[in-house]
Scaffold this motif. Structure first.
Motif, PDB file in Angstrom:
ATOM      1  N   ASN A  82     -18.576   3.566   2.295  1.00 51.83           N
ATOM      2  CA  ASN A  82     -19.525   4.346   3.076  1.00 51.83           C
ATOM      3  C   ASN A  82     -19.209   4.065   4.535  1.00 51.83           C
ATOM      4  N   ILE A  83     -18.899   5.116   5.280  1.00 54.30           N
ATOM      5  CA  ILE A  83     -18.485   4.971   6.672  1.00 54.30           C
ATOM      6  C   ILE A  83     -19.431   5.764   7.568  1.00 54.30           C
ATOM      7  N   THR A  84     -19.840   5.134   8.640  1.00 53.33           N
ATOM      8  CA  THR A  84     -20.567   5.841   9.687  1.00 53.33           C
ATOM      9  C   THR A  84     -19.566   6.046  10.822  1.00 53.33           C
ATOM     10  N   PRO A  85     -19.151   7.277  11.059  1.00 49.84           N
ATOM     11  CA  PRO A  85     -18.118   7.533  12.066  1.00 49.84           C
ATOM     12  C   PRO A  85     -18.530   7.041  13.452  1.00 49.84           C
ATOM     13  N   THR A  86     -17.532   6.597  14.211  1.00 50.83           N
ATOM     14  CA  THR A  86     -17.738   6.195  15.599  1.00 50.83           C
ATOM     15  C   THR A  86     -17.297   7.349  16.490  1.00 50.83           C
ATOM     16  N   GLU A  87     -17.055   7.053  17.749  1.00 52.81           N
ATOM     17  CA  GLU A  87     -16.578   8.110  18.653  1.00 52.81           C
ATOM     18  C   GLU A  87     -15.283   8.719  18.137  1.00 52.81           C
ATOM     19  N   ASP A  88     -14.411   7.882  17.594  1.00 58.12           N
ATOM     20  CA  ASP A  88     -13.173   8.389  16.981  1.00 58.12           C
ATOM     21  C   ASP A  88     -13.523   8.797  15.560  1.00 58.12           C
ATOM     22  N   THR A  89     -13.352  10.053  15.231  1.00 61.59           N
ATOM     23  CA  THR A  89     -13.760  10.514  13.912  1.00 61.59           C
ATOM     24  C   THR A  89     -12.590  10.811  12.992  1.00 61.59           C
ATOM     25  N   LYS A  90     -11.386  10.543  13.445  1.00 61.29           N
ATOM     26  CA  LYS A  90     -10.224  10.711  12.564  1.00 61.29           C
ATOM     27  C   LYS A  90      -9.749   9.319  12.177  1.00 61.29           C
ATOM     28  N   TYR A  91      -9.459   9.126  10.888  1.00 59.19           N
ATOM     29  CA  TYR A  91      -9.056   7.823  10.369  1.00 59.19           C
ATOM     30  C   TYR A  91      -7.767   7.953   9.572  1.00 59.19           C
ATOM     31  N   GLU A  92      -6.949   6.883   9.599  1.00 60.30           N
ATOM     32  CA  GLU A  92      -5.722   6.815   8.808  1.00 60.30           C
ATOM     33  C   GLU A  92      -5.815   5.619   7.872  1.00 60.30           C
ATOM     34  N   ILE A  93      -5.338   5.803   6.652  1.00 59.83           N
ATOM     35  CA  ILE A  93      -5.359   4.746   5.638  1.00 59.83           C
ATOM     36  C   ILE A  93      -3.953   4.180   5.488  1.00 59.83           C
ATOM     37  N   TYR A  94      -3.872   2.840   5.468  1.00 59.08           N
ATOM     38  CA  TYR A  94      -2.585   2.159   5.273  1.00 59.08           C
ATOM     39  C   TYR A  94      -2.730   1.108   4.179  1.00 59.08           C
ATOM     40  N   TYR A  95      -1.803   1.118   3.243  1.00 61.15           N
ATOM     41  CA  TYR A  95      -1.759   0.120   2.176  1.00 61.15           C
ATOM     42  C   TYR A  95      -0.785  -0.968   2.603  1.00 61.15           C
ATOM     43  N   MET A  96      -1.248  -2.207   2.614  1.00 62.69           N
ATOM     44  CA  MET A  96      -0.412  -3.347   2.989  1.00 62.69           C
ATOM     45  C   MET A  96       0.317  -3.812   1.722  1.00 62.69           C
ATOM     46  N   VAL A  97       1.622  -3.574   1.678  1.00 61.06           N
ATOM     47  CA  VAL A  97       2.417  -3.794   0.471  1.00 61.06           C
ATOM     48  C   VAL A  97       3.685  -4.559   0.804  1.00 61.06           C
ATOM     49  N   LYS A  98       4.032  -5.459  -0.103  1.00 63.14           N
ATOM     50  CA  LYS A  98       5.308  -6.179  -0.007  1.00 63.14           C
ATOM     51  C   LYS A  98       5.949  -6.124  -1.386  1.00 63.14           C
ATOM     52  N   PHE A  99       7.257  -5.888  -1.423  1.00 66.76           N
ATOM     53  CA  PHE A  99       7.989  -5.881  -2.681  1.00 66.76           C
ATOM     54  C   PHE A  99       8.800  -7.164  -2.799  1.00 66.76           C
ATOM     55  N   ARG A 100       8.741  -7.772  -3.959  1.00 65.02           N
ATOM     56  CA  ARG A 100       9.538  -8.964  -4.206  1.00 65.02           C
ATOM     57  C   ARG A 100      10.982  -8.549  -4.479  1.00 65.02           C
ATOM     58  N   VAL A 101      11.885  -9.506  -4.391  1.00 67.75           N
ATOM     59  CA  VAL A 101      13.303  -9.217  -4.595  1.00 67.75           C
ATOM     60  C   VAL A 101      13.567  -8.677  -6.010  1.00 67.75           C
ATOM     61  N   ASP A 102      12.719  -9.064  -6.975  1.00 69.77           N
ATOM     62  CA  ASP A 102      12.905  -8.616  -8.359  1.00 69.77           C
ATOM     63  C   ASP A 102      12.065  -7.384  -8.712  1.00 69.77           C
ATOM     64  N   ALA A 103      11.552  -6.667  -7.713  1.00 67.70           N
ATOM     65  CA  ALA A 103      10.747  -5.463  -7.963  1.00 67.70           C
ATOM     66  C   ALA A 103      11.586  -4.424  -8.701  1.00 67.70           C
ATOM     67  N   PHE A 104      10.930  -3.685  -9.572  1.00 69.06           N
ATOM     68  CA  PHE A 104      11.662  -2.720 -10.399  1.00 69.06           C
ATOM     69  C   PHE A 104      10.822  -1.474 -10.655  1.00 69.06           C
ATOM     70  N   GLY A 105      11.520  -0.380 -10.991  1.00 74.72           N
ATOM     71  CA  GLY A 105      10.882   0.845 -11.438  1.00 74.72           C
ATOM     72  C   GLY A 105      10.388   1.786 -10.359  1.00 74.72           C
ATOM     73  N   TRP A 106      10.663   1.523  -9.110  1.00 76.25           N
ATOM     74  CA  TRP A 106      10.126   2.339  -8.017  1.00 76.25           C
ATOM     75  C   TRP A 106      11.024   3.519  -7.657  1.00 76.25           C
ATOM     76  N   HIS A 107      12.246   3.549  -8.176  1.00 77.52           N
ATOM     77  CA  HIS A 107      13.196   4.604  -7.822  1.00 77.52           C
ATOM     78  C   HIS A 107      12.857   5.961  -8.429  1.00 77.52           C
ATOM     79  N   SER A 108      12.101   5.989  -9.507  1.00 74.61           N
ATOM     80  CA  SER A 108      11.811   7.264 -10.177  1.00 74.61           C
ATOM     81  C   SER A 108      10.331   7.465 -10.445  1.00 74.61           C
TER      82      SER A 108
END
Length: 185
Positions: A82-108
């Protein structure tokens, strides 16, 4: 909440987020920790593991805990605010993600990022995350959409990551949390 959460003696395999852990105290920035997200299979240690992030990771991204994706066929991670907008009413969402060296399955595996408010989908984007996976052990701010408001009235916003169409198993990703940033204009 821990991975041992119980409802009436039954332990659900799905992680149910605790919205009270969301930090809206910084002007123009909302921090959504992994504890506040609903994660399908997130309460089953065969698929996801809650982890403590290092001090360095915490300084870099602002979250103390993360969720390590060991392996899943389908990904479904959702947030609800639930957000009450401030003066700035446009928002961007960012997912903080890190992939390990053994990460798999993301190519397809086309990952869908969705945003909804007032019951309507306002943003949808599909992305292959392989280019992020190739830069392993580095935190990425993966854009997950944007939204804006026409008024200053409180609004409920839903957002999420989905991949439920392919048969590819995916793993080796650390989700550190979600940042929602106010954007001028």
């Amino acid at each position: 909440m821990t991975h041992e959460q119980r409802e009436g003696g039954y332990s659900s395999p799905h992680w149910k987020g605790d919205g009270s852990t969301v930090d809206q105290s910084c002007s123009g920035l909302i921090k959504v920790p992994v504890k506040a997200l609903d994660i399908t299979w997130g309460n089953d240690t065969r698929f996801w593991q809650q982890i403590d992030l290092t001090d360095h990771d915490t300084q870099e991204i602002g979250f103390k805990e993360g969720m390590l994706l060991l392996q899943v066929n389908w990904i479904e991670v959702k947030g609800n605010l639930n957000i009450t907008p401030t003066e700035d009413t446009k928002y961007e969402i960012y997912y903080m993600v890190k992939f390990r060296v053994d990460a798999f399955g993301w190519h397809s595996a086309p990952i869908k990022f969705k945003v909804r408010h007032k019951g309507e989908e306002t943003h949808s984007n599909i992305m292959i995350l392989e280019s992020y996976r190739e830069k392993h052990d580095v935190w990425h701010e993966i854009p997950g959409g944007e939204f804006s408001f026409a008024s200053k009235d409180p609004v409920n916003v839903e957002f999420g990551i989905f991949e439920v169409d392919s048969d590819w198993w995916k793993g080796g990703m650390v989700l550190g949390g979600v940042k929602i940033k106010a954007k001028s204009g």
